[in-house]
Design a protein around this motif. Structure first.
Motif, PDB file in Angstrom:
ATOM      1  N   ALA A 274       0.827  -1.206   0.000  1.00  0.00           N
ATOM      2  CA  ALA A 274       0.000   0.000   0.000  1.00  0.00           C
ATOM      3  C   ALA A 274       0.864   1.259   0.000  1.00  0.00           C
ATOM      4  O   ALA A 274       0.563   2.225  -0.722  1.00  0.00           O
ATOM      5  N   LEU A 275       1.927   1.268   0.788  1.00  0.00           N
ATOM      6  CA  LEU A 275       2.795   2.443   0.820  1.00  0.00           C
ATOM      7  C   LEU A 275       3.513   2.628  -0.516  1.00  0.00           C
ATOM      8  O   LEU A 275       3.661   3.761  -1.004  1.00  0.00           O
ATOM      9  N   ALA A 276       3.968   1.530  -1.114  1.00  0.00           N
ATOM     10  CA  ALA A 276       4.632   1.632  -2.420  1.00  0.00           C
ATOM     11  C   ALA A 276       3.659   2.161  -3.469  1.00  0.00           C
ATOM     12  O   ALA A 276       4.006   3.044  -4.274  1.00  0.00           O
ATOM     13  N   ALA A 277       2.431   1.630  -3.457  1.00  0.00           N
ATOM     14  CA  ALA A 277       1.422   2.099  -4.415  1.00  0.00           C
ATOM     15  C   ALA A 277       1.084   3.562  -4.167  1.00  0.00           C
ATOM     16  O   ALA A 277       0.929   4.349  -5.121  1.00  0.00           O
ATOM     17  N   ALA A 278       0.958   3.941  -2.901  1.00  0.00           N
ATOM     18  CA  ALA A 278       0.608   5.325  -2.572  1.00  0.00           C
ATOM     19  C   ALA A 278       1.679   6.292  -3.062  1.00  0.00           C
ATOM     20  O   ALA A 278       1.361   7.361  -3.611  1.00  0.00           O
ATOM     21  N   VAL A 279       2.946   5.934  -2.857  1.00  0.00           N
ATOM     22  CA  VAL A 279       4.033   6.798  -3.324  1.00  0.00           C
ATOM     23  C   VAL A 279       4.002   6.911  -4.850  1.00  0.00           C
ATOM     24  O   VAL A 279       4.170   7.994  -5.416  1.00  0.00           O
ATOM     25  N   PHE A 280       3.750   5.788  -5.518  1.00  0.00           N
ATOM     26  CA  PHE A 280       3.696   5.814  -6.980  1.00  0.00           C
ATOM     27  C   PHE A 280       2.577   6.738  -7.459  1.00  0.00           C
ATOM     28  O   PHE A 280       2.796   7.610  -8.317  1.00  0.00           O
ATOM     29  N   PHE A 281       1.372   6.544  -6.926  1.00  0.00           N
ATOM     30  CA  PHE A 281       0.238   7.366  -7.367  1.00  0.00           C
ATOM     31  C   PHE A 281       0.457   8.835  -7.029  1.00  0.00           C
ATOM     32  O   PHE A 281       0.173   9.717  -7.848  1.00  0.00           O
ATOM     33  N   ASP A 282       0.966   9.095  -5.826  1.00  0.00           N
ATOM     34  CA  ASP A 282       1.078  10.485  -5.402  1.00  0.00           C
ATOM     35  C   ASP A 282       2.212  11.201  -6.122  1.00  0.00           C
ATOM     36  O   ASP A 282       2.046  12.345  -6.566  1.00  0.00           O
ATOM     37  N   ALA A 283       3.365  10.533  -6.229  1.00  0.00           N
ATOM     38  CA  ALA A 283       4.511  11.202  -6.835  1.00  0.00           C
ATOM     39  C   ALA A 283       4.351  11.351  -8.343  1.00  0.00           C
ATOM     40  O   ALA A 283       4.555  12.432  -8.900  1.00  0.00           O
ATOM     41  N   PHE A 284       3.965  10.263  -9.014  1.00  0.00           N
ATOM     42  CA  PHE A 284       4.002  10.267 -10.476  1.00  0.00           C
ATOM     43  C   PHE A 284       2.694  10.705 -11.133  1.00  0.00           C
ATOM     44  O   PHE A 284       2.699  11.092 -12.300  1.00  0.00           O
ATOM     45  N   VAL A 285       1.592  10.640 -10.418  1.00  0.00           N
ATOM     46  CA  VAL A 285       0.325  11.085 -11.007  1.00  0.00           C
ATOM     47  C   VAL A 285      -0.096  12.429 -10.409  1.00  0.00           C
ATOM     48  O   VAL A 285      -0.349  13.385 -11.142  1.00  0.00           O
ATOM     49  N   VAL A 286      -0.146  12.493  -9.072  1.00  0.00           N
ATOM     50  CA  VAL A 286      -0.632  13.727  -8.443  1.00  0.00           C
ATOM     51  C   VAL A 286       0.402  14.843  -8.542  1.00  0.00           C
ATOM     52  O   VAL A 286       0.131  15.919  -9.098  1.00  0.00           O
ATOM     53  N   ARG A 287       1.613  14.614  -8.010  1.00  0.00           N
ATOM     54  CA  ARG A 287       2.592  15.708  -7.909  1.00  0.00           C
ATOM     55  C   ARG A 287       3.250  16.046  -9.246  1.00  0.00           C
ATOM     56  O   ARG A 287       3.680  17.188  -9.430  1.00  0.00           O
ATOM     57  N   MET A 288       3.342  15.058 -10.153  1.00  0.00           N
ATOM     58  CA  MET A 288       4.073  15.317 -11.395  1.00  0.00           C
ATOM     59  C   MET A 288       3.167  15.453 -12.613  1.00  0.00           C
ATOM     60  O   MET A 288       3.648  15.702 -13.710  1.00  0.00           O
ATOM     61  N   VAL A 289       1.863  15.291 -12.442  1.00  0.00           N
ATOM     62  CA  VAL A 289       0.920  15.516 -13.531  1.00  0.00           C
ATOM     63  C   VAL A 289      -0.147  16.520 -13.106  1.00  0.00           C
ATOM     64  O   VAL A 289      -0.293  17.591 -13.692  1.00  0.00           O
ATOM     65  N   ILE A 290      -0.885  16.165 -12.055  1.00  0.00           N
ATOM     66  CA  ILE A 290      -2.028  16.986 -11.657  1.00  0.00           C
ATOM     67  C   ILE A 290      -1.588  18.339 -11.100  1.00  0.00           C
ATOM     68  O   ILE A 290      -2.121  19.386 -11.495  1.00  0.00           O
ATOM     69  N   ILE A 291      -0.635  18.339 -10.174  1.00  0.00           N
ATOM     70  CA  ILE A 291      -0.238  19.594  -9.517  1.00  0.00           C
ATOM     71  C   ILE A 291       0.377  20.586 -10.505  1.00  0.00           C
ATOM     72  O   ILE A 291      -0.025  21.769 -10.523  1.00  0.00           O
TER      73      ILE A 291
END
Length: 784
Positions: A717-734
């Motif tokens: 879960a932590l690995a998935a969370a980092v992937f989603f947050d870093a590569f989708v949220v912080r590097m695309v959405i933000i």
């Protein structure tokens, strides 16, 4: 803040010997303390204030000998099954069970009363606690209840039915069990003990019986042996080498992380000598501490590399790196610490301990990054980026001689038509979150254990031989001290009320205290302990207590494993909103200080919600629903995993927000337009955030290899969370949102701007101070 951290960085670089010696001294002292002051871990669980725990406490008070908390009592259950076509009541099979019990009596930790020879006479009116095989126990129980029923003039048939509900021998005589009580606590469960228990069971297996063992005394906790950390660090080393193109630079964050995690874990070990900690507490602290320690050091080393490209003074470069990147590290660490310490809001001790231990590890990681790391940079001096790796080049964005790098080109693409990546990213995470609508929670138990384990097979044998309700009976503790009728009538009325409920196979009084005013009623449901019907029965019984109290003045509580587990889940669910309010509220204020904006913290928080929901969806799909066949034994997620995951993921998500967006703000404060600031900030921060995320993912994902299902699921879960947050949220959405908002992203009401202190995380004040000539310089120029 940047000014103070700048001074700390320069001091640590200049006085490297003293700083490194101090940290090594702390490490040695921690090691000595851990060796001399540590105590045992304890996985016992108490949930003060819950209805089940209150009933358990009442039972412990009125029945001191029988009121052991089922969560914490040390015991083992030996379950016997006859060979196909046979029953257990043959002389050969009885002799085989007796051989097992003879070996059990030879185990030191078995309670003395259970070791007594079953043939030894006991005083009249007392009951022998000696271990006997299920056939003998069954025969004795039937003889006793028949005699009592005839003596009291009660129906023998009902008495025999009640006896069968308590019997350790199944109705078809093919399955039986013996419960063995042990002295001591969970800390006494060692491999030597489990080997003795297994050797006793093997005596029955050698004689042809199926013998499986469950219970807390038969299960040791498999702690990580270090391989998972080594795997994570190995991947981290590769990522760091690619990032810096240097063996020395890649090693600096790893050395810092090792020292930080060692001090953190030794500190937690020392704490076991002064408070009770669970065996999983150090593991989770190491998991989180290792990941953030590498990332924080990576961020400062990356900034140091940039600073030496604009100045030849390496001490000055170290000061500026710690003053700027170090400010982001401090605030990133604070958000993680707030999220972890706030787990105290839940009110469950083991969860509080996990959060506090992990927060301590993060605190040490921050201190190491701010002091130990610049001292190491000073130690290596101009060789900090030595050991160049062939075919690997690593350039700073400002030294690329006008050639835009991958990060710059990517940022241009995102900001060109920002609405498209924004919608795409949100839709992707929303789809991934869909399985979370079927989220089910439970505490780890024999019912959720791996089918290959002896504990699960023992559970299945009981289910098959006695029915599912035998594995999870409810216990109703009846207090008739204030009853308006006799105690016997009060107990009978409660039994009648219970028997009138659906899903009840049997209900009977199994114990009355010496004063005669309190009784234990054993309730055998028709369904298993994790079945929703059993939970509904428990709630129905609790709801009926008020009516009986009004009628006859009796009080009762419902306990047992199902009740205790349900209350834990309810406590966690009820604490979720207050916890989120505390964590998000404090972090929002912290981020307003960092970014001096309202919309940036708001978008950061909304992005976190997207990533955590996608994480829940992916975890439910794989660990609960069994998608992809990656998990051999899909089960409900552990009850306290969601709230723990939310706390950790929120802290880590804000790490990447701080690392990436502080550089955007730095560019904006120094005069760049809003869009150019996003591009420039991403160009500088994107590479390091990518490396940091890959390191965190590798560290967390390595724990998927652990045998413990909770650690395995948390690692995923932590690995998935980092992937989603870093590569989708912080590097695309933000970046897309920042480009859409433009200058409005940095809007802050005038009155709030005056109230909020300026912490200068982007180093604007530091830069002005460094550019301002010293007072003596004009005089010297005039003299010349």
């Amino acid at each position: 803040m940047a000014t103070y951290l700048y001074r700390i960085g320069k001091f640590a670089y200049r006085r490297k010997g003293m700083v490194l010696a101090l940290w090594l001294a702390i490490l040695v002292l921690m090691g000595v303390g851990a060796a001399t002051l540590s105590g045992p871990t304890n996985d016992s669980v108490t949930i003060p204030g819950t209805p089940a725990q209150q009933a358990q406490d009442l039972m412990a008070e009125r029945f001191p000998a029988a009121g052991k908390d089922p969560f914490n009592a040390l015991s083992a259950r030996f379950v016997f099954a006859a060979p196909t076509g046979q029953t257990l009541d043959t002389p050969v099979n009885e002799a085989a069970m007796d051989a097992v019990l003879a070996k059990v009596r030879g185990i030191d930790l078995v309670e003395p009363a259970a070791k007594a020879d079953p043939g030894t006479p006991v005083a009249e009116g007392t009951h022998s606690a000696a271990l006997v095989n299920p056939v003998v126990a069954h025969t004795g129980l039937l003889d006793q209840v028949t005699a009592n029923a005839e003596e009291q003039g009660k129906p023998v048939d009902q008495a025999l039915a009640n006896a069968q509900a308590l019997s350790a021998l199944s109705p078809d005589r093919t399955v039986g069990y013996v419960d063995v009580p042990f002295s001591g606590g969970h800390e006494d469960v060692t491999k030597a003990l489990t080997d003795q228990i297994d050797a006793a069971a093997q005596a029955g297996r050698d004689a042809g019986l199926t013998v499986q063992v469950s219970g807390s005394a038969a299960q040791t906790v498999d702690m990580p042996g270090g391989s998972t950390e080594l795997i994570g660090m190995g991947v981290a080393a590769v990522v760091l080498m690619i990032t810096f193109g240097s063996l020395v630079a890649a090693g600096l964050p790893l050395i810092s992380a090792i020292i930080g995690v060692a001090i953190g874990s030794l500190g937690i070990t020392i704490a076991t000598g002064f408070t009770t900690l669970g065996s999983m507490t150090p593991t989770l602290a190491i998991m989180i501490g290792l990941a953030v320690a590498i990332d924080y050091s990576l961020f400062i080393v990356s900034r140091f590399r940039h600073e030496i490209s604009v100045t030849d003074d390496r001490e000055e470069a170290a000061g500026r790196a710690v003053g700027t990147a170090g400010s982001a590290v401090v605030f990133a660490g604070l958000t993680v610490i707030i999220a972890l310490v706030a787990l105290r809001v839940v009110g469950i001790k083991f969860l509080t301990d996990m959060g506090s231990a992990a927060a301590f590890a993060v605190f040490v990681a921050v201190l190491i990054a701010l002091t130990f790391l610049p001292a190491m940079l000073g130690l290596f001096g101009r060789k900090a980026f030595a050991g160049k790796i062939p075919f690997l080049t690593s350039k700073d964005p400002e030294s690329d001689e006008g050639k835009p790098g991958i990060g710059t080109r990517y940022a241009h693409a995102i900001t060109r038509v920002p609405l498209v990546p924004l919608i795409g990213g949100v839709l992707l995470l929303a789809v991934l979150a869909l399985p979370a609508t079927g989220l089910r929670l439970a505490l780890p138990s024999q019912a959720t254990a791996d089918p290959a384990t002896s504990a699960r097979q023992a559970y299945d044998l009981i289910d098959k031989g006695f029915g599912p309700g035998r594995n999870g009976p409810l216990v109703v503790v009846v207090d008739a001290q204030d009853a308006t009728v006799s105690a016997d009538q009060a107990f009978g009325d409660v039994v009648a009320h219970i028997e009138a409920q659906p899903d009840v196979t049997n209900a009977q009084v199994v114990g009355v205290n010496p004063e005669g005013d309190t009784a234990q009623i054993l309730v055998t449901p028709a369904s298993g302990p994790s079945d929703p019907r059993t939970v509904e029965l428990m709630k129905s019984l609790r709801d009926g207590e008020a009516g009986l109290h009004e009628q006859i003045g009796v009080n009762y509580g419902v306990t047992g494993m199902t009740a205790l587990e349900t209350d834990v889940s309810d406590r966690l669910q009820s604490a979720l909103i207050p916890y989120l309010a505390v964590v998000v509220g404090l972090a929002f204020l912290l981020l307003m200080l960092v970014f001096r904006s309202i919309l940036v913290p708001l978008t950061a928080t909304l992005g976190f919600l997207l990533s955590v929901m996608a994480t829940f969806g992916a975890t439910v799909a794989i660990f609960q629903n069994g998608w992809g066949g990656l998990i051999a034994n899909p089960q409900p997620l552990v009850s306290f995993m969601p709230i723990f995951l939310i706390g950790v993921v929120f802290g880590l998500a804000m790490d990447y927000q701080v690392f990436l967006v502080t550089r955007m703000r730095e560019e904006y404060v120094h005069g760049a337009s809003a869009k150019d600031a996003v591009i420039a900030g991403f160009s500088h921060g994107g590479r390091v955030v990518t490396a940091a995320a890959l390191i965190m993912i590798s560290v967390f994902a390595a724990f998927i290899a652990e045998p413990d299902s909770f650690i395995k699921s948390v690692g995923f879960a932590l690995a998935a969370a980092v992937f989603f947050d870093a590569f989708v949220v912080r590097m695309v959405i933000i970046p897309a949102v920042m480009a859409l908002l433009g200058d409005k992203a940095w809007w802050l009401p005038k009155w709030l701007e005056r109230v909020l202190p300026n912490v200068d995380i982007e180093g604007a004040k530091l830069e002005r101070d460094l550019e301002t000539p010293a007072p003596s310089e004009p005089e010297a120029v005039a003299a010349r």
